[in-house]
Design an enzyme around this catalytic site. Structure first.
Site, PDB file in Angstrom:
ATOM      1  N   THR A  56       0.793  -1.166   0.056  1.00 35.18           N
ATOM      2  CA  THR A  56       0.108   0.032   0.090  1.00 35.18           C
ATOM      3  C   THR A  56       0.762   1.168  -0.007  1.00 35.18           C
ATOM      4  O   THR A  56       0.684   2.387  -0.873  1.00 35.18           O
ATOM      5  CB  THR A  56      -1.104  -0.111   1.343  1.00 35.18           C
ATOM      6  OG1 THR A  56      -1.979  -1.088   1.172  1.00 35.18           O
ATOM      7  CG2 THR A  56      -1.628   1.303   1.317  1.00 35.18           C
TER       8      THR A  56
ATOM      9  N   GLN B 251       0.192  -9.632  -5.371  1.00 32.10           N
ATOM     10  CA  GLN B 251      -0.192 -11.137  -5.369  1.00 32.10           C
ATOM     11  C   GLN B 251       0.680 -11.810  -6.450  1.00 32.10           C
ATOM     12  O   GLN B 251       0.410 -13.060  -6.243  1.00 32.10           O
ATOM     13  CB  GLN B 251      -1.409 -11.081  -5.762  1.00 32.10           C
ATOM     14  CG  GLN B 251      -2.658 -10.738  -4.899  1.00 32.10           C
ATOM     15  CD  GLN B 251      -2.671 -11.511  -3.725  1.00 32.10           C
ATOM     16  OE1 GLN B 251      -2.444 -12.628  -3.676  1.00 32.10           O
ATOM     17  NE2 GLN B 251      -3.457 -10.881  -2.605  1.00 32.10           N
TER      18      GLN B 251
ATOM     19  N   CYS C 142      -8.609  -6.002   3.216  1.00 32.24           N
ATOM     20  CA  CYS C 142      -8.628  -4.848   3.634  1.00 32.24           C
ATOM     21  C   CYS C 142      -9.875  -4.115   3.537  1.00 32.24           C
ATOM     22  O   CYS C 142     -10.109  -2.924   3.940  1.00 32.24           O
ATOM     23  CB  CYS C 142      -7.547  -4.135   2.190  1.00 32.24           C
ATOM     24  SG  CYS C 142      -5.925  -4.470   2.348  1.00 32.24           S
TER      25      CYS C 142
ATOM     26  N   ALA D  68       6.035  -8.545   1.579  1.00 35.39           N
ATOM     27  CA  ALA D  68       6.522  -9.926   2.086  1.00 35.39           C
ATOM     28  C   ALA D  68       5.657 -10.783   2.737  1.00 35.39           C
ATOM     29  O   ALA D  68       5.550 -12.263   2.548  1.00 35.39           O
ATOM     30  CB  ALA D  68       7.726  -9.629   3.073  1.00 35.39           C
ATOM     31  N   HIS D  69       4.482 -10.326   3.269  1.00 32.88           N
ATOM     32  CA  HIS D  69       3.327 -11.173   3.887  1.00 32.88           C
ATOM     33  C   HIS D  69       2.575 -12.100   3.215  1.00 32.88           C
ATOM     34  O   HIS D  69       1.913 -12.962   3.202  1.00 32.88           O
ATOM     35  CB  HIS D  69       2.585 -10.569   5.034  1.00 32.88           C
ATOM     36  CG  HIS D  69       1.624  -9.838   4.507  1.00 32.88           C
ATOM     37  ND1 HIS D  69       0.238 -10.063   4.272  1.00 32.88           N
ATOM     38  CD2 HIS D  69       1.735  -8.469   3.717  1.00 32.88           C
ATOM     39  CE1 HIS D  69      -0.386  -9.039   3.909  1.00 32.88           C
ATOM     40  NE2 HIS D  69       0.545  -8.124   3.429  1.00 32.88           N
TER      41      HIS D  69
ATOM     42  N   ASN E 267      -6.479  -9.574  -6.849  1.00 33.96           N
ATOM     43  CA  ASN E 267      -6.338 -10.407  -5.462  1.00 33.96           C
ATOM     44  C   ASN E 267      -7.672 -10.830  -5.076  1.00 33.96           C
ATOM     45  O   ASN E 267      -7.758 -11.697  -4.295  1.00 33.96           O
ATOM     46  CB  ASN E 267      -5.749  -9.121  -4.521  1.00 33.96           C
ATOM     47  CG  ASN E 267      -6.894  -7.947  -4.240  1.00 33.96           C
ATOM     48  OD1 ASN E 267      -7.188  -7.119  -5.393  1.00 33.96           O
ATOM     49  ND2 ASN E 267      -7.581  -7.655  -3.417  1.00 33.96           N
TER      50      ASN E 267
ATOM     51  N   THR F 296      14.371   5.254  10.084  1.00 31.51           N
ATOM     52  CA  THR F 296      15.005   4.007  10.472  1.00 31.51           C
ATOM     53  C   THR F 296      14.439   2.871   9.772  1.00 31.51           C
ATOM     54  O   THR F 296      13.398   2.377  10.001  1.00 31.51           O
ATOM     55  CB  THR F 296      15.190   4.002  11.758  1.00 31.51           C
ATOM     56  OG1 THR F 296      15.832   5.173  12.526  1.00 31.51           O
ATOM     57  CG2 THR F 296      16.334   2.820  11.996  1.00 31.51           C
TER      58      THR F 296
END
Length: 382
Positions: free
Chosen positions: A72, A180, A331, A201-202, A152, A238
């Site tokens: 996102t 996706q 979402c 990554a998820h 998705n 960071t």
């Protein structure tokens, strides 16, 4: 109670070695990557190693990989900065994109006066490339096209090479939400020279809260977030070091095991479709989700022959039985408005019926799918 997780398009189980890598990072590499002492240098070296690894697998330059909090943020960064920095005046997209794209272009339209055009879709949800070409020819404004590679909700795959070529032949930039598909399909940005891609990554057995944007070298984009020189100046703040090394591990595991895991999950999807057809007469599959060539191997979207009033209890019933799936994007799963994707492609009668997205991973089994079909059949037959 039996537990079956079939919502892998929403998020995936984290691989054990990814967890171990992240735990080691949290315990032993706690220096700030921007610090010049040895603790910071060790962390910085690992961040840059992760960047180089990802770039190598995609045939990209390391400077083109920018770590973000996920897809996102990456979509927002690319679209908003393209309007601001590259003077994009017109964005061409479709009405079945993820809301990370749709809501962003709507904001740009209202806030910046960006012209937003929507490419026509066929009954399956495929973009009409002839219409896309006509939109690209419409005027001389600076244009950007944003079309996702894998939808998705219904799993459709676009011909991304053809879209990319069409965009560039008309002088337009091309952005694709590939959340996706990265981690599930091989990418070579020299073969398909997209301008911008996004990843999370998820979606491929990595941690939440980390992803990346691929931004073609010398794009001209400037940072969306100011306050530091991290990520080569593209993104201040960071770096989330433990998440970055977790992303790297998940990415490497996904691609090193791509052939075997793709074959395994494809077999699961094919088996599930066959069992659904056998046990639930009248079931339909939305978009191209039942076509193993035209859709991703990771999901199927099924329209069930159930009275709309009864449909309200379907997901609750599945959850009670230990089965996790969804009616659309996670979402927007709290919304009662229904899927904006299915609203674009289904008839009014079919849209009233319940459609459920089942999405698969390496951790699923045929036994779990048998149980799921059994529970669905019992609900439909009542």
């Amino acid at each position: 109670m039996k537990k079956v997780y079939l919502d892998n398009a929403a998020t995936t189980q984290v691989r054990e070695n990814v967890i171990a890598k992240m735990q080691d990072a949290l315990a032993n590499f706690y220096g700030n990557p921007s610090s010049t002492h040895s603790f910071g240098r060790s962390a910085k070296t690992a961040v840059e190693s992760a960047r180089k690894t990802i770039a190598k697998y995609m045939n990209a330059h390391p400077s083109e990989i920018i770590f973000t909090s996920g897809g996102t943020e990456a979509d927002n960064m690319i679209l908003r900065c393209a309007v601001r920095d590259l003077k994009v005046e017109t964005i061409i997209t479709s009405k079945i994109e993820h809301h990370a794209v749709l809501h962003t272009v709507e904001d740009l339209e209202s806030e910046k006066g960006t012209k937003v055009l929507y490419v026509d879709l066929d009954a399956f949800g495929n973009p009409d490339l002839l219409h896309l070409e006509s939109l690209l020819k419409q005027d001389d404004s600076k244009k950007l096209v944003s079309l996702m590679h894998v939808n998705n909700e219904i799993g459709n795959k676009i011909d991304i090479a053809a879209v990319c070529e069409l965009c560039h032949s008309h002088g337009a930039l091309f952005h694709s939400d590939t959340v996706q598909s990265i981690g599930h399909y091989a990418w070579d940005v020299k073969v398909v020279p997209v301008d911008f891609l996004t990843a999370a990554a998820h979606k491929f057995h990595g941690p939440k809260g980390i992803g990346f944007a691929y931004i073609k070298k010398n794009s001209g984009l400037k940072p969306m977030i100011s306050g530091g020189a991290q990520e080569r100046g593209y993104r201040a703040g960071t770096e989330s070091f433990h998440n970055i090394v977790g992303l790297e591990m998940a990415f490497v595991e996904a691609y090193d095991n791509l052939e075997a895991e793709t074959a395994y999950v494809t077999e699961l999807k094919s088996y599930f479709i066959d069992r659904m057809k056998e046990e639930i007469p009248g079931v339909k599959f939305n978009g191209h989700s039942a076509d193993l060539e035209k859709s991703t191997f990771t999901l199927v979207n099924a329209c069930l022959p159930i009275d709309p009033q009864k449909a309200l209890m379907l997901l609750f019933h599945l959850d009670i039985k230990g089965i996790a799936c969804s009616k659309g994007s996670a979402c927007q799963s709290g919304s009662d408005l229904g899927s904006h994707v299915l609203a674009e492609i289904l008839s009014e009668d079919d849209f009233k019926k319940p459609s459920v997205r089942f999405s698969f991973s390496k951790y699923n089994t045929k036994e779990e799918l048998d149980y799921t079909v059994q529970v669905l059949k019992e609900f439909v037959d009542k």
